[in-house]
Motif scaffolding. Structure first.
Motif, mmCIF file in Angstrom:
data_model
loop_
_atom_site.group_PDB
_atom_site.id
_atom_site.type_symbol
_atom_site.label_atom_id
_atom_site.label_comp_id
_atom_site.label_asym_id
_atom_site.label_seq_id
_atom_site.Cartn_x
_atom_site.Cartn_y
_atom_site.Cartn_z
ATOM 1 N N ILE A 4 0.851 -1.188 0.000
ATOM 2 C CA ILE A 4 0.000 0.000 0.000
ATOM 3 C C ILE A 4 0.884 1.234 0.000
ATOM 4 C CG2 ILE A 4 -1.751 1.298 1.271
ATOM 5 C CD1 ILE A 4 -2.748 -1.423 2.340
ATOM 6 N N THR A 5 0.660 2.115 -0.978
ATOM 7 C CA THR A 5 1.394 3.373 -1.069
ATOM 8 C C THR A 5 0.393 4.526 -1.050
ATOM 9 O OG1 THR A 5 1.390 3.425 -3.490
ATOM 10 C CG2 THR A 5 3.252 2.300 -2.422
ATOM 11 N N TYR A 6 0.879 5.706 -0.726
ATOM 12 C CA TYR A 6 0.022 6.892 -0.617
ATOM 13 C C TYR A 6 0.586 8.010 -1.485
ATOM 14 C CZ TYR A 6 -1.887 4.590 3.506
ATOM 15 O OH TYR A 6 -2.487 3.692 4.352
ATOM 16 N N THR A 7 -0.288 8.698 -2.200
ATOM 17 C CA THR A 7 0.144 9.882 -2.933
ATOM 18 C C THR A 7 0.338 11.016 -1.929
ATOM 19 O OG1 THR A 7 -2.102 10.682 -3.308
ATOM 20 C CG2 THR A 7 -1.156 9.227 -5.008
ATOM 21 N N GLN A 8 1.001 12.058 -2.343
ATOM 22 C CA GLN A 8 1.180 13.229 -1.477
ATOM 23 C C GLN A 8 -0.176 13.829 -1.103
ATOM 24 O OE1 GLN A 8 4.090 14.160 -0.120
ATOM 25 N NE2 GLN A 8 2.952 15.657 1.077
#
Length: 97
Positions: A4-8
């Motif tokens: 799981i990654t998150y955008t700014q």
């Protein structure tokens, strides 16, 4: 298992919420999106075509909009907000999708 990654923008959205709400949202993301993020459930569904994301996760009044990279097993969280009626609110402001 999906990474799981998150955008700014998603990280900035998350900071707008109180600490307890942030914990609820992050726990919900981990519980619902690490495995089978593209399986439609009561709280997880594909969205209508829009410029932000292809999937929506419902966590009570909170909404997590995300895309899935099936080939690389990555879930990218695009935005985090609330839904009131039919309107999405990001950082307390309404946006049309």
């Amino acid at each position: 298992m999906y990474q799981i990654t998150y955008t700014q923008a998603a990280l900035e959205d998350l900071q707008w919420f109180r600490k307890q709400e942030q914990a609820t949202i992050l726990d919900g993301i981990d519980a619902n999106l690490q495995y089978e993020p593209t399986r439609t459930t009561r709280n997880r569904k594909p969205m209508r075509t829009n410029p932000i994301a292809t999937w929506e996760l419902r966590l009570g009044d909170f909404r997590v909009l995300y895309n899935v990279g099936e080939a690389v097993s990555i879930v990218e969280i695009q935005r985090i907000g609330e839904k009131r009626g039919s309107q999405f609110l990001f950082r307390g402001k309404g946006e049309n999708l």
